[in-house]
Design an enzyme around this catalytic site. Structure first.
Site, mmCIF file in Angstrom:
data_model
loop_
_atom_site.group_PDB
_atom_site.id
_atom_site.type_symbol
_atom_site.label_atom_id
_atom_site.label_comp_id
_atom_site.label_asym_id
_atom_site.label_seq_id
_atom_site.Cartn_x
_atom_site.Cartn_y
_atom_site.Cartn_z
ATOM 1 N N LYS A 260 -34.226 -18.623 19.303
ATOM 2 C CA LYS A 260 -32.962 -18.787 20.031
ATOM 3 C C LYS A 260 -32.935 -17.882 21.261
ATOM 4 O O LYS A 260 -33.642 -16.877 21.309
ATOM 5 C CB LYS A 260 -31.797 -18.381 19.112
ATOM 6 C CG LYS A 260 -31.458 -19.382 18.020
ATOM 7 C CD LYS A 260 -30.277 -18.869 17.209
ATOM 8 C CE LYS A 260 -29.920 -19.840 16.092
ATOM 9 N NZ LYS A 260 -29.436 -21.146 16.564
ATOM 10 N N ARG A 334 -30.413 -27.294 7.258
ATOM 11 C CA ARG A 334 -30.528 -28.559 6.507
ATOM 12 C C ARG A 334 -31.729 -28.531 5.573
ATOM 13 O O ARG A 334 -31.745 -29.203 4.555
ATOM 14 C CB ARG A 334 -30.596 -29.734 7.490
ATOM 15 C CG ARG A 334 -31.789 -29.720 8.394
ATOM 16 C CD ARG A 334 -31.609 -30.588 9.627
ATOM 17 N NE ARG A 334 -30.735 -29.976 10.621
ATOM 18 C CZ ARG A 334 -30.365 -30.552 11.757
ATOM 19 N NH1 ARG A 334 -30.789 -31.768 12.039
ATOM 20 N NH2 ARG A 334 -29.573 -29.935 12.604
#
Ligand code: BES
Ligand code: MN
Ligand code: ZN
Length: 483
Positions: A260, A334
């Site tokens: 990130k 996920r």
């Protein structure tokens, strides 16, 4: 914090402050205080606008030293959430007082519980890591009621929900060097023991035995090894199907090799907000003892880049045998949820609800601090959760989960890929999860925009919100027939 019904007369209340929430358009206080409030309005400039606060000190008309007025705006537009907020504002103004009381407003059966919540949430501080702690004197809040009476157990219930939220805030506020997957798992066991709830930690060898290839892959980049915590609350009949709550617990999300940007990365210490909410339900169930069975499942990992980290292009096999091509190691939530959702199936659940700080796309769609996203395969469940959201002030808004989104996850290398790209990102994430939630009625809550509060808020200070605890608990209580 002690919260209870005020027993004395308003004029005789001997605490430090009386607090009255006021609508712009009345009705005004009755009795001795009517003149005081009238003066505040006419001469003091108090308009009772939303979030406006006005202090009358000293206040000679009452035994308490001061009277605090908080505005609610126009009565017609005002909601219970506004009352929750006003209580939070009031409490922040009296933290240096010891005992305070709220005057009645509206129907006390509805307003006192939300004032209790707003008060306890507004009084929250996170200073366990500061050398100098701001002293909070406030220890007792009383609530005056009109002719309609509310039972003390309603007050206790609201207090217990708010305290559970504060526990989740502490977890999410703790930085990743202090709250590793192991530490969070230990804290969960501690909460379980305290509340007579069976809590089990599955370690790496257990996860390997269960073939949780997706969860293990995300965890492999960090020295802080992954865990899966499972707790089982049995308040219902032996054979009644449980509710299962699954919470995303990424103690730090750097993005992994798909790293990130620097800006704001520290906020990713809160990427276990879903797990925090699920774990913080334990003291609530333990204390309120609803007649229902509930299971909590929280996969806990740290997502870091390293020589051992999983890579874009890797193909993983989840515990239901489905294969996943990793496109982005930053779509890790996920992946860990997929194995947890498969695990949920073994409980033959009535409903499974997962809650996760899952996608930036959901924040783009719904904004921040307004509503979490909800999607699911069972419309009734979705609607029950939306109703629990309205009730708790932790609102949800539904997004579609149409099959038209499924092709976005297609890949030639595996059964699916872990990112569907930018467009509809909150939905493709949910679509991904649905591949692992096939055997039961399921809903998914995306709380990415709800986890962290950038600025102070009426019943919240800058930092993690503990969002989801009250929502999930309200839902569980309503499932147990508690309205
Ligand atoms: N934890 C993040 C989502 C998030 C972002 C939560 C901001 C709270 C605030 C999640 O793991 C993530 O990185 N999602 C990616 C998915 C993408 C790579 C498909 C995202 O939303 O960008
Ligand atoms: Mn991520
Ligand atoms: Zn994440």
């Amino acid at each position: 914090m002690k919260c209870g019904i005020a027993k004395e007369k308003v004029e005789e209340y001997s605490g430090d402050a009386l607090i009255s929430l006021q609508y712009e358009d009345g009705p005004l206080i009755k009795g001795k205080l009517a003149g005081v409030v009238d003066r505040a309005r006419k001469k003091g400039g108090f308009k009772a606008e939303k979030n406006e606060i006005f202090q009358i000190f000293p206040c000679y008309e009452i035994k308490a030293e001061r009277l605090i007025l908080v505005g609610l705006g126009k009565k017609k537009k005002s909601t219970l959430e506004d009352i929750r907020k006003a209580a939070g504002i009031a409490v922040k103004a009296v933290q240096n007082q010891k005992r305070v009381a709220f005057l009645p407003i509206g129907n006390p059966k509805e307003t006192i519980p939300v004032m209790v919540e707003g008060s306890i949430l507004g009084n929250y501080r996170f200073d366990q890591l500061k050398s100098e702690k701001k002293e909070i004197m406030l220890g007792e809040i009383s609530f005056f009621q009109d002719n309609i009476r509310i039972s003390e157990s309603r007050i206790d219930e609201a207090g217990i929900l708010a305290e559970g939220t504060c526990i989740a805030r502490d977890f999410a506020n703790l930085p990743a060097n202090l709250l590793t997957p192991r530490k969070l798992a230990e804290e969960a066991v501690r909460l379980g023991k305290k509340n007579n709830i069976k809590t089990t930690i599955l370690n790496e060898p257990d996860l390997k035995r269960l073939k949780m290839g997706a969860l293990l892959a995300v965890g492999q980049g960090s020295q802080n090894r992954p865990r899966l915590v499972v707790w089982e609350y049995n308040g219902g009949r032996k054979n009644s199907a449980p509710l299962v709550f699954v919470g995303k617990g990424v103690t730090f999300d750097s993005g992994g090799l798909s790293i990130k940007p620097v800006q704001g990365m520290e906020v990713m210490k809160g990427d276990m907000g879903g797990a925090a909410a699920v774990i913080s339900m334990m003291p609530i169930l333990g204390r309120l003892k609803p007649r229902i069975n509930v299971v909590g499942i929280t996969p806990l990992v740290e997502n870091l880049p390293s020589g051992q980290a999983y890579r874009p292009g890797d193909v993983l096999t989840a515990s239901n045998g489905k294969t996943i091509e990793v496109i982005s190691t930053d779509a890790e939530g996920r992946l860990i949820l997929s194995d947890a959702l498969v695990y949920a199936g073994r409980y033959k659940p009535k409903y499974v609800i997962d809650i996760a700080t899952l996608t930036g796309a959901c924040m783009v769609a719904l904004g921040i601090h307004i509503a979490g996203g909800i999607m699911g395969t069972d419309q009734r469940l979705v609607e029950l959760l939306i109703a629990a959201g309205e009730r708790s002030g932790e609102r949800l808004w539904q997004l579609p989960l149409w099959d038209d989104y499924r092709p976005l996850l297609n890949t030639t290398s595996a059964d699916m890929k872990n990112s569907g790209g930018k467009w509809g990102g909150a939905i493709t994430a949910a679509k991904f999860l649905s591949e692992f939630a096939e055997d039961y009625r399921w809903a998914h809550i995306d709380m990415a925009g709800m986890d962290n509060q950038e600025n102070d808020h009426p019943y919240q200070i800058k930092g993690m919100t503990g969002w989801g605890v009250r929502l999930l608990s309200r839902f569980a209580l309503s499932q147990a027939g508690r309205k």
